[in-house]
Design a protein around this motif. Structure first.
Motif: not given
Length: 393
Positions: A39-45, A48
């Motif tokens: 998982t990632y902190p944000t949708l943008e990350e 990317k």
């Protein structure tokens, strides 16, 4: 001294490269990342990371930290730029061929190949890919086998069952001059005893189920090549076919790699002694093992190989199935089974009593028996073979 330095470097790669103890809180053995996703902190990350998934952890069908350590070790051992691991040797072979070919292309197969590889070549015909086999390791005959639409030369060196050596530098030079991709299955020699990329071969494949794993408890495959080729393979055949190596299997592979240099030395010592014994037995016509001075490619092997594994073949004087069966069924320490490359010694023949003519067409004697010499006491193994072979006299 150069070979000693290379061996020392390879040993360090097998034991420590990529283990990154600081990253893993000092763990002497890297942890197994069994999770399917990251998982990632944000949708943008996340977006990317998805756009460059070959360099980021998104979903374990693509990249996984445990698998990545094994890939780094294998790439370094082969002196390649990058590696991707697969769920079996055949998964690695299939992905590589699909990546390299399209409708209308031709594959030139050199001498004897693993029978499942040949079955895949035949399967590719349904997609408009043809193949042919040159049952020779002669460079001139290989060149004569090249067609206008040849896009891949596929090699096993030593060759399957007969253990002839292909001059890899000569084939690589010939192929590069004609814009043909070269692929080798390097499982017999392992990266310790042969480094085809240094000789100009484009892609190296391994069945990690054999010597790399070394304990008959994992299925795996690997492809090592330039970063450009591996990135193409990742985005297409690895992600789309889904035949990725499990992190649990990768952990077993890492365990096997730690002892690979020591095991291969032992396989070589046992293999040479067994091959020399077989040469002296009156029931044996020929021994196919490149570590013997009598082998037709012995001098090439001295230039191309830095060692010899424990896999070999020998032909009986009497090629009838009853004689083959008598030898195979008489041994006790050698177990009857497929595969090879682990601690146990195995014996096998492709002769099933009904296929002698086909074997001859494939340049194999019906009296050919394969031995995978393991790590047991060599005197006991030789005694086991002697007792079985003596029954033919």
């Amino acid at each position: 001294m150069q070979d000693e330095n290379r061996y020392a470097r390879d040993k360090e790669i097998c034991m420590h490269l990529g283990d990154d103890q600081e990253r893993f809180t000092g763990a002497v053995v890297p942890p197994i990342f069994g999770n399917t996703l990251f998982t990632y902190p944000t949708l943008e990350e996340l977006a990317k990371a998805e756009s460059q998934e070959q360099n980021h952890y998104v979903y374990s069908r693509g990249s996984n930290p445990t698998v990545e350590i094994a890939e780094k070790k294998l790439a370094a051992l082969e002196r390649g730029e990058a590696c991707r691991c697969f769920s079996s040797g055949m998964a690695a072979i299939s992905a590589t061929l699909f990546n390299s070919l399209k409708k209308g292309d031709h594959v030139l197969c050199i001498d004897n190949l693993y029978f499942s590889t040949m079955d895949l070549m035949k399967y590719l015909q349904k997609f408009g890919v043809e193949h042919s086999v040159v049952y020779s390791v002669s460079i001139s005959e290989i060149e004569n086998g090249i067609k206008d639409n040849t896009k891949v030369i596929y090699i096993e060196s030593p060759t399957d069952m007969t253990y002839r050596l292909v001059d890899l530098q000569a084939v690589a030079k010939l192929a590069k001059n004609k814009g043909i991709r070269t692929i080798i299955d390097n499982t017999w020699a392992t990266p310790l005893f042969q480094k085809p990329l240094e000789m100009g071969i484009d892609i190296v494949i391994h069945s990690a189920s054999k010597y790399l794993g070394g304990h008959s408890d994992l299925l795996g495959g690997a492809v090592i090549a330039s970063r450009e080729i591996i990135d193409s393979l990742f985005h297409k055949e690895l992600l789309l076919f889904g035949a990725n190596l499990s992190p649990y299997e990768a952990a077993l592979l890492l365990r096997g790699l730690r002892t690979l240099p020591f095991r291969m030395k032992a396989h070589q010592e046992n293999g040479i002694q067994v091959a020399k014994f077989l040469e002296t037995h009156p029931a044996v016509k020929n021994v196919h093992y490149p570590g013997l001075r009598s082998h037709p490619d012995y001098e090439l092997g001295k230039r191309q190989l830095s060692g010899y594994s424990g896999l070999m073949g020998f032909e009986l004087e009497d090629v009838h199935f009853e004689q083959v069966k008598k030898v195979v069924n008489s041994v006790e320490l050698f177990q009857v089974g497929v595969s090879w490359g682990s601690f146990e010694s195995l014996i096998y023949s492709r002769n099933n009593g009904k296929n002698a003519d086909r074997l001859r067409k494939e340049n194999q004697s019906p009296g050919l028996i394969r031995l995978a010499v393991g790590l047991e006491d060599c005197d006991l193994l030789i005694g086991d073979l002697k007792k079985a072979l003596d029954r033919l006299l």
